[in-house]
Motif scaffolding. Structure first.
Motif, PDB file in Angstrom:
ATOM      1  N   ARG A 118      44.614  55.991  15.432  1.00 54.12           N
ATOM      2  CA  ARG A 118      45.799  56.287  16.236  1.00 54.12           C
ATOM      3  C   ARG A 118      47.007  55.525  15.706  1.00 54.12           C
ATOM      4  O   ARG A 118      46.887  54.456  15.103  1.00 54.12           O
ATOM      5  CB  ARG A 118      45.559  55.889  17.694  1.00 54.12           C
ATOM      6  CG  ARG A 118      44.309  56.503  18.315  1.00 54.12           C
ATOM      7  CD  ARG A 118      44.459  57.993  18.524  1.00 54.12           C
ATOM      8  NE  ARG A 118      45.430  58.278  19.550  1.00 54.12           N
ATOM      9  CZ  ARG A 118      45.153  58.233  20.860  1.00 54.12           C
ATOM     10  NH1 ARG A 118      43.931  57.941  21.266  1.00 54.12           N
ATOM     11  NH2 ARG A 118      46.072  58.509  21.750  1.00 54.12           N
ATOM     12  N   THR A 119      48.180  56.045  15.943  1.00 56.68           N
ATOM     13  CA  THR A 119      49.402  55.435  15.423  1.00 56.68           C
ATOM     14  C   THR A 119      49.730  54.127  16.114  1.00 56.68           C
ATOM     15  O   THR A 119      50.037  53.118  15.467  1.00 56.68           O
ATOM     16  CB  THR A 119      50.590  56.402  15.598  1.00 56.68           C
ATOM     17  OG1 THR A 119      50.255  57.670  15.033  1.00 56.68           O
ATOM     18  CG2 THR A 119      51.839  55.857  14.913  1.00 56.68           C
ATOM     19  N   HIS A 120      49.674  54.113  17.438  1.00 61.03           N
ATOM     20  CA  HIS A 120      50.095  52.938  18.204  1.00 61.03           C
ATOM     21  C   HIS A 120      48.970  52.326  19.031  1.00 61.03           C
ATOM     22  O   HIS A 120      49.231  51.524  19.925  1.00 61.03           O
ATOM     23  CB  HIS A 120      51.255  53.309  19.142  1.00 61.03           C
ATOM     24  CG  HIS A 120      52.484  53.758  18.433  1.00 61.03           C
ATOM     25  ND1 HIS A 120      53.097  53.015  17.449  1.00 61.03           N
ATOM     26  CD2 HIS A 120      53.236  54.886  18.567  1.00 61.03           C
ATOM     27  CE1 HIS A 120      54.174  53.656  17.011  1.00 61.03           C
ATOM     28  NE2 HIS A 120      54.272  54.794  17.661  1.00 61.03           N
ATOM     29  N   TYR A 139      54.813  64.982   9.675  1.00 62.40           N
ATOM     30  CA  TYR A 139      54.579  63.949  10.689  1.00 62.40           C
ATOM     31  C   TYR A 139      53.914  62.716  10.077  1.00 62.40           C
ATOM     32  O   TYR A 139      54.258  61.570  10.399  1.00 62.40           O
ATOM     33  CB  TYR A 139      53.691  64.502  11.808  1.00 62.40           C
ATOM     34  CG  TYR A 139      54.410  65.283  12.877  1.00 62.40           C
ATOM     35  CD1 TYR A 139      55.712  64.981  13.236  1.00 62.40           C
ATOM     36  CD2 TYR A 139      53.765  66.328  13.548  1.00 62.40           C
ATOM     37  CE1 TYR A 139      56.363  65.702  14.236  1.00 62.40           C
ATOM     38  CE2 TYR A 139      54.411  67.047  14.540  1.00 62.40           C
ATOM     39  CZ  TYR A 139      55.708  66.727  14.882  1.00 62.40           C
ATOM     40  OH  TYR A 139      56.338  67.436  15.869  1.00 62.40           O
ATOM     41  N   PHE A 140      52.945  62.959   9.191  1.00 60.37           N
ATOM     42  CA  PHE A 140      52.220  61.843   8.574  1.00 60.37           C
ATOM     43  C   PHE A 140      53.166  60.953   7.764  1.00 60.37           C
ATOM     44  O   PHE A 140      53.121  59.723   7.862  1.00 60.37           O
ATOM     45  CB  PHE A 140      51.097  62.397   7.686  1.00 60.37           C
ATOM     46  CG  PHE A 140      50.280  61.334   7.006  1.00 60.37           C
ATOM     47  CD1 PHE A 140      49.365  60.572   7.713  1.00 60.37           C
ATOM     48  CD2 PHE A 140      50.427  61.093   5.644  1.00 60.37           C
ATOM     49  CE1 PHE A 140      48.614  59.587   7.082  1.00 60.37           C
ATOM     50  CE2 PHE A 140      49.677  60.117   5.017  1.00 60.37           C
ATOM     51  CZ  PHE A 140      48.763  59.363   5.732  1.00 60.37           C
ATOM     52  N   PHE A 141      54.037  61.576   6.979  1.00 61.70           N
ATOM     53  CA  PHE A 141      54.964  60.796   6.169  1.00 61.70           C
ATOM     54  C   PHE A 141      56.080  60.169   7.007  1.00 61.70           C
ATOM     55  O   PHE A 141      56.760  59.259   6.541  1.00 61.70           O
ATOM     56  CB  PHE A 141      55.557  61.674   5.059  1.00 61.70           C
ATOM     57  CG  PHE A 141      54.577  62.005   3.978  1.00 61.70           C
ATOM     58  CD1 PHE A 141      53.986  60.998   3.213  1.00 61.70           C
ATOM     59  CD2 PHE A 141      54.215  63.327   3.726  1.00 61.70           C
ATOM     60  CE1 PHE A 141      53.069  61.297   2.220  1.00 61.70           C
ATOM     61  CE2 PHE A 141      53.294  63.630   2.732  1.00 61.70           C
ATOM     62  CZ  PHE A 141      52.712  62.613   1.975  1.00 61.70           C
ATOM     63  N   MET A 191      47.037  60.384  10.714  1.00 65.00           N
ATOM     64  CA  MET A 191      46.632  61.767  10.448  1.00 65.00           C
ATOM     65  C   MET A 191      46.106  62.437  11.710  1.00 65.00           C
ATOM     66  O   MET A 191      46.372  63.624  11.960  1.00 65.00           O
ATOM     67  CB  MET A 191      45.574  61.799   9.342  1.00 65.00           C
ATOM     68  CG  MET A 191      45.148  63.204   8.922  1.00 65.00           C
ATOM     69  SD  MET A 191      46.536  64.291   8.442  1.00 65.00           S
ATOM     70  CE  MET A 191      47.066  63.515   6.915  1.00 65.00           C
ATOM     71  N   PHE A 192      45.386  61.693  12.539  1.00 63.83           N
ATOM     72  CA  PHE A 192      44.864  62.245  13.790  1.00 63.83           C
ATOM     73  C   PHE A 192      46.015  62.690  14.691  1.00 63.83           C
ATOM     74  O   PHE A 192      46.049  63.825  15.187  1.00 63.83           O
ATOM     75  CB  PHE A 192      44.012  61.191  14.508  1.00 63.83           C
ATOM     76  CG  PHE A 192      43.471  61.633  15.840  1.00 63.83           C
ATOM     77  CD1 PHE A 192      42.306  62.377  15.920  1.00 63.83           C
ATOM     78  CD2 PHE A 192      44.123  61.297  17.019  1.00 63.83           C
ATOM     79  CE1 PHE A 192      41.799  62.780  17.152  1.00 63.83           C
ATOM     80  CE2 PHE A 192      43.633  61.700  18.254  1.00 63.83           C
ATOM     81  CZ  PHE A 192      42.469  62.441  18.317  1.00 63.83           C
ATOM     82  N   ASP A 193      46.991  61.798  14.904  1.00 64.41           N
ATOM     83  CA  ASP A 193      48.135  62.142  15.744  1.00 64.41           C
ATOM     84  C   ASP A 193      48.974  63.238  15.111  1.00 64.41           C
ATOM     85  O   ASP A 193      49.541  64.088  15.813  1.00 64.41           O
ATOM     86  CB  ASP A 193      48.998  60.901  15.988  1.00 64.41           C
ATOM     87  CG  ASP A 193      48.366  59.923  16.962  1.00 64.41           C
ATOM     88  OD1 ASP A 193      47.517  60.354  17.749  1.00 64.41           O
ATOM     89  OD2 ASP A 193      48.714  58.735  16.929  1.00 64.41           O
ATOM     90  N   SER A 194      49.077  63.241  13.779  1.00 66.61           N
ATOM     91  CA  SER A 194      49.860  64.265  13.086  1.00 66.61           C
ATOM     92  C   SER A 194      49.288  65.646  13.334  1.00 66.61           C
ATOM     93  O   SER A 194      50.025  66.605  13.645  1.00 66.61           O
ATOM     94  CB  SER A 194      49.897  63.982  11.578  1.00 66.61           C
ATOM     95  OG  SER A 194      50.557  62.781  11.298  1.00 66.61           O
TER      96      SER A 194
END
Length: 541
Positions: free
Chosen positions: A39-41, A225-227, A232-235
């Motif tokens: 996850r991102t955050h 979104y990834f960049f 990658m999951f959130d993207s």
């Protein structure tokens, strides 16, 4: 005398749909492993999610058993038999019913929880499933950031239902397998909007082009979104939600949890693309951008977005609403929410329920507009409003100049369908009737406790207390109207108890069933669902 429905053919098609839904659940299984669910955050998952994996595997088994049984009982169907409009509409309607029920199984079998104390009921699981497939984005889940309540693999399945429902289960079915004239009949029954014909003579080719554009935009947005900083999951999850105009997020604050102007700008651009007619996008790819400029629906689509955004920004700054302190922040928040509601995506970066009355009211009206015909957006579709305006103008002229005969024109060309005006007016009347009766049912039968009011306490209050409670119950009228509008038009969030920072968990089980039906009506061409409740449709007439 019309013949009875071809039940073997119907069962064979439904069996294939069930098998495809079961097979698609396998794409969510890898995300039960911690290394695939970054996850991102949020911190990574601590261990393999057994409950989520079990829920998916058990659901796949049920889908395969049901699908094989349907195909077994439909074995007497012979290839090459003609599929009539009646069977096509039945297949579409029952496919969405089947998808709702089967798509609910992973939530139910995995023990997904709506709150820390309450596991999800099957009706709530069907609500979440239909919300995903219909790309509504309404939810009964109160905490998306707790793997103990919603496993990562179930969270991915939730977003994956957006991907499957974006262009429609049946459209993807036709694109993958192809059904000749049968595919054409099913696509006509499944894709909402008054413009049905594809840009190519073979309907399977049309479905393949639509699916290719849709898949390509999903892949492109995932990497963008990834960049821009997402995992990658959130993207993937947010790309599915954006291109399907669904709005499911992996965070409680939706896209607002990223607090990134860059991500928001990217999302606005791709939401506008997702709300555009995919046939028009294809023609633009092969014929140049002038195709977009000449299209009357696309011009009206952008014009409505621009005009409403200007009004929201002006009145928001005048009222001093939160997030409207400067022109830059006002434009950022106003444009995002207008595009999100207009395209029926439902993502949130600001709590528009706290805006001034004009902002809240115009967004409520915007729910009944929607995206363009042939897009992944829901709502009534822009072209219907354009046609309604032109029909109304002709009727007003005819009232004082009865001898003048003018044809209905779109982009300068006369419309040769004599029933189009009748069908447009009938559709508006149907939507209005469904909205009114659903709203009346909700305000009549939904308990006041949904709004935090206990009847036994009202009698014990002082006169001042009763007035305060009366004010709270007055909100029930607007909140219920926005909940019906948001589900019928596949928006997701509404006002009040279903506002941008809240959800549908507090409603009764009966209300959630009503919302399931409304979401299905909003996603599929409306007659394909209504006909399922007409007895004469199922017997000889």
């Amino acid at each position: 005398m019309a013949s009875l429905l071809n039940y073997p053919l119907l069962l064979r098609f439904l069996g294939t749909i069930c098998l495809l839904i079961g097979g698609s659940m396998g794409f969510s299984l890898p995300f039960a492993f911690p290394q695939f669910a970054e996850r991102t955050h949020l911190p990574p998952a601590a261990e393999f999610e057994q409950a989520g994996a079990y829920g998916l595997l058990a659901s796949m088994m049920v889908c395969f058993v049901v699908g094989l049984l349907f195909r077994f009982f439909g074995r007497s169907y012979r290839h090459g038999g003609q599929l009539f409009r009646k069977e096509a509409m039945a297949i579409v309607g029952l496919s969405w019913v089947s998808a709702t029920v089967l798509g609910a199984l992973p939530y139910y079998f995995s023990g997904t929880q709506t709150t820390a104390e309450n596991p999800i009921t099957f009706i709530e699981a069907m609500f979440e499933s239909q919300s995903g497939f219909s790309t509504t984005g309404a939810t009964v889940l109160t905490d998306l950031e707790s793997p103990g309540m919603v496993p990562h693999c179930i969270l991915f399945w939730r977003s994956w239902t957006h991907f499957l429902g974006g262009l429609g289960i049946v459209v993807l079915f036709v694109a993958i397998l192809g059904q000749g004239s049968a595919g054409k009949a099913m696509m006509r029954a499944e894709m909402p909007g008054p413009t049905k014909d594809g840009s190519m003579p073979r309907m399977q080719h049309t479905a393949l082009v639509f699916a290719a554009i849709y898949l390509g935009l999903n892949i492109l947005l995932t990497f963008v979104y990834f960049f821009e900083g997402m995992s990658m999951f959130d993207s993937m999850c947010h790309a599915f939600g954006t291109m399907a105009t669904g709005g499911f997020s992996t965070y409680n604050r939706s896209l607002g949890g990223f607090d990134s102007p860059l991500i928001e700008s990217t999302t606005i651009f791709f939401m506008v693309l997702a709300g555009t007619n995919f046939t028009l996008l294809y023609l633009t790819m092969i014929g140049g951008p002038q195709r977009l400029i000449r299209d009357v629906e696309f011009r009206a689509y952008l014009g409505i977005i621009g005009l409403v955004t200007a009004g929201v920004v002006f009145f928001g700054m005048k009222a001093g609403d939160v997030g409207f302190e400067s022109l830059a922040t006002a434009t950022r928040n106003g444009l995002f929410q207008v595009v999100s509601v207009m395209t029926t995506t439902g993502y949130g970066t600001a709590d528009f329920d706290r805006w001034n009355n004009f902002g809240r009211g115009i967004l409520l009206l915007l729910m009944f507009v929607g995206g363009c015909a042939g897009s992944t957006g829901g709502g009534l579709k822009v072209i219907r409003h354009v046609l309604f305006y032109k029909i109304l103008r002709l009727e007003i002229e005819r009232a004082h100049r009865p001898r003048v005969i003018r044809p209905l024109r779109i982009s300068g060309q006369a419309v040769d369908d004599p029933l189009l005006a009748h069908n447009i007016l009938l559709y508006f009347c149907l939507i209005l009737a469904i909205f009114v009766f659903s709203w009346l049912a909700l305000i009549t039968f939904e308990p006041n406790s949904t709004w935090g009011v206990v009847e036994s306490d009202v009698a014990q209050q002082s006169e001042v207390g009763k007035e305060l409670l009366k004010g709270t119950l007055d909100d029930k009228l607007l909140d219920s109207a926005s909940a019906v509008a948001a589900t019928l038009n596949n928006i997701g969030p509404g006002l009040g108890v279903v506002g941008a920072t809240r959800n549908y968990a507090g409603f009764s089980q009966g209300a959630k069933l009503l919302f399931v039906w409304l979401m299905m009506l909003g996603r599929v061409e409306i007659f394909s669902v209504l006909l399922l409740f007409v007895p004469s449709f199922w017997r000889r007439v």
